[in-house]
Design an enzyme around this catalytic site. Structure first.
Site, PDB file in Angstrom:
ATOM      1  N   SER A  20      33.040 -30.237  67.892  1.00  0.00           N
ATOM      2  CA  SER A  20      32.841 -31.400  67.036  1.00  0.00           C
ATOM      3  C   SER A  20      31.632 -32.183  67.495  1.00  0.00           C
ATOM      4  O   SER A  20      31.338 -32.245  68.695  1.00  0.00           O
ATOM      5  CB  SER A  20      34.071 -32.307  67.055  1.00  0.00           C
ATOM      6  OG  SER A  20      34.144 -33.020  68.275  1.00  0.00           O
ATOM      7  N   SER A  22      31.383 -35.407  67.435  1.00  0.00           N
ATOM      8  CA  SER A  22      31.869 -36.578  68.175  1.00  0.00           C
ATOM      9  C   SER A  22      32.104 -36.271  69.649  1.00  0.00           C
ATOM     10  O   SER A  22      31.702 -37.032  70.527  1.00  0.00           O
ATOM     11  CB  SER A  22      33.170 -37.097  67.549  1.00  0.00           C
ATOM     12  OG  SER A  22      32.955 -37.446  66.208  1.00  0.00           O
ATOM     13  N   LYS A  72      41.182 -38.382  56.572  1.00  0.00           N
ATOM     14  CA  LYS A  72      40.654 -39.742  56.395  1.00  0.00           C
ATOM     15  C   LYS A  72      41.484 -40.592  55.431  1.00  0.00           C
ATOM     16  O   LYS A  72      41.433 -41.818  55.478  1.00  0.00           O
ATOM     17  CB  LYS A  72      39.194 -39.697  55.919  1.00  0.00           C
ATOM     18  CG  LYS A  72      38.234 -39.175  56.976  1.00  0.00           C
ATOM     19  CD  LYS A  72      36.797 -39.222  56.495  1.00  0.00           C
ATOM     20  CE  LYS A  72      35.860 -38.613  57.521  1.00  0.00           C
ATOM     21  NZ  LYS A  72      34.451 -38.844  57.221  1.00  0.00           N
ATOM     22  N   ASN A  93      37.862 -43.622  59.222  1.00  0.00           N
ATOM     23  CA  ASN A  93      37.332 -42.589  60.129  1.00  0.00           C
ATOM     24  C   ASN A  93      37.275 -43.062  61.578  1.00  0.00           C
ATOM     25  O   ASN A  93      36.856 -42.324  62.455  1.00  0.00           O
ATOM     26  CB  ASN A  93      35.941 -42.121  59.671  1.00  0.00           C
ATOM     27  CG  ASN A  93      34.863 -43.136  59.987  1.00  0.00           C
ATOM     28  OD1 ASN A  93      35.085 -44.340  59.859  1.00  0.00           O
ATOM     29  ND2 ASN A  93      33.700 -42.664  60.403  1.00  0.00           N
ATOM     30  N   GLY A 134      36.203 -35.943  48.247  1.00  0.00           N
ATOM     31  CA  GLY A 134      37.089 -36.186  49.399  1.00  0.00           C
ATOM     32  C   GLY A 134      36.857 -37.547  50.042  1.00  0.00           C
ATOM     33  O   GLY A 134      36.181 -38.420  49.493  1.00  0.00           O
ATOM     34  N   LEU A 212      25.567 -34.316  54.009  1.00  0.00           N
ATOM     35  CA  LEU A 212      26.347 -34.851  55.126  1.00  0.00           C
ATOM     36  C   LEU A 212      26.488 -33.846  56.263  1.00  0.00           C
ATOM     37  O   LEU A 212      26.819 -34.212  57.384  1.00  0.00           O
ATOM     38  CB  LEU A 212      27.741 -35.289  54.642  1.00  0.00           C
ATOM     39  CG  LEU A 212      27.876 -36.759  54.247  1.00  0.00           C
ATOM     40  CD1 LEU A 212      26.894 -37.164  53.166  1.00  0.00           C
ATOM     41  CD2 LEU A 212      29.293 -37.092  53.805  1.00  0.00           C
ATOM     42  N   TYR A 214      25.336 -31.434  59.252  1.00  0.00           N
ATOM     43  CA  TYR A 214      24.238 -31.485  60.242  1.00  0.00           C
ATOM     44  C   TYR A 214      24.037 -30.150  60.945  1.00  0.00           C
ATOM     45  O   TYR A 214      23.060 -29.959  61.664  1.00  0.00           O
ATOM     46  CB  TYR A 214      24.526 -32.583  61.287  1.00  0.00           C
ATOM     47  CG  TYR A 214      25.694 -32.250  62.195  1.00  0.00           C
ATOM     48  CD1 TYR A 214      25.483 -31.646  63.434  1.00  0.00           C
ATOM     49  CD2 TYR A 214      26.998 -32.492  61.801  1.00  0.00           C
ATOM     50  CE1 TYR A 214      26.543 -31.317  64.254  1.00  0.00           C
ATOM     51  CE2 TYR A 214      28.066 -32.167  62.605  1.00  0.00           C
ATOM     52  CZ  TYR A 214      27.832 -31.586  63.839  1.00  0.00           C
ATOM     53  OH  TYR A 214      28.885 -31.238  64.645  1.00  0.00           O
ATOM     54  N   GLY A 235      22.846 -34.838  57.784  1.00  0.00           N
ATOM     55  CA  GLY A 235      23.800 -35.868  58.170  1.00  0.00           C
ATOM     56  C   GLY A 235      23.799 -36.303  59.625  1.00  0.00           C
ATOM     57  O   GLY A 235      24.652 -37.094  60.034  1.00  0.00           O
TER      58      GLY A 235
END
Length: 252
Positions: A20, A22, A72, A93, A134, A212, A214, A235
């Site tokens: 991920s 993040s 989400k 989010n 979404g 969106l 990346y 993104g």
């Protein structure tokens, strides 16, 4: 034992998230800030109801969560409080966990998208097509409202007046919507040859295509736009900006 006691944990909630953005971003951030007792992990769950157990298992050290597709919207039912903006957007989010263990939901996608899109906007970017319906597309729509840009959602199965189908994307429709944003997962690594089914032949140098996704940094969607002279943006900056906003929320 002492270090474990003072550990501060953050996590991404999602499904099939072996890698991920993040996790990589915050792991590097903690290293840069010498936050040795901070850790970021993935809560890779098949159903949202598994979240309660994950939080319970880590409740002494867990301080914040990021939420990605497909949770989400579903995560709303697990929160104690929801920020006004996130409520209006209809998607969460970012979650802050208070000292009392209460969960408050926020949306930082709006901030990240707006911040990364604004410098690219030109006078003729008055109308947009949002591909997909979404959780992420809700944040995009909210940001466009704030920027006074009209939009239509493009869906495989439209169910209201704000949505149109891919088959309705005529030359005229493309010519009148100069901003096109891909909120679908089509084209994400490893399926990099995939792309939304729009008539790319009608794109011009007046168009701006925003994806969106990346990874890869240039999707097939963006490449096809670039070939027609359109401006393109992936993104990555949006993700960086929303991550920084999440970090500020967790540390308020």
């Amino acid at each position: 034992m002492g270090k474990e006691k003072n550990k501060t944990l953050f996590a991404l909630v999602g499904r099939n998230i072996s890698y991920s953005f993040s996790r990589g971003y915050f792991t590097d951030k903690f290293k840069d800030l010498n936050l040795d007792n901070h850790e970021y992990i993935n809560f890779d769950i098949q159903e949202i109801k598994e979240l309660t157990q994950k939080i319970k298992e880590n409740k002494k050290v867990l301080k914040g969560l990021n939420v990605t597709t497909p949770y989400k919207l579903e995560v709303f039912n697990y929160l104690d409080k929801i920020d006004k903006k996130a409520l209006k957007v209809g998607a969460v989010n970012t979650i802050k966990i208070t000292k009392k263990g209460r969960l408050k939901g926020f949306n930082t996608d709006v901030y990240g998208f707006k911040k990364s899109l604004k410098p690219l906007l030109k006078i003729h970017h008055k109308k947009a097509l949002i591909l997909g319906t979404g959780g992420a597309s809700k944040a995009i729509a909210f940001a466009l409202d704030k920027l006074n840009i009209q939009y239509k959602f493009v869906s495989r199965s439209p169910d209201d007046k704000k949505q149109i189908s891919y088959s309705e994307l005529t030359q005229k429709k493309i010519a009148s919507h100069h901003l096109i944003i891909n909120c679908t997962p089509l084209g994400t690594h490893p399926n990099i040859d995939n792309c939304p089914d729009i008539p790319y032949e009608f794109l011009t140098e007046n168009h701006l295509l925003y994806d969106l996704i990346y990874n890869p940094s240039e999707t097939t969607f963006l490449r096809k736009g670039k070939e027609k002279g359109a401006d393109i943006k992936n993104g990555l900056e949006m993700l960086e900006q929303q991550a920084e906003k999440a970090w500020r929320i967790w540390n308020k």
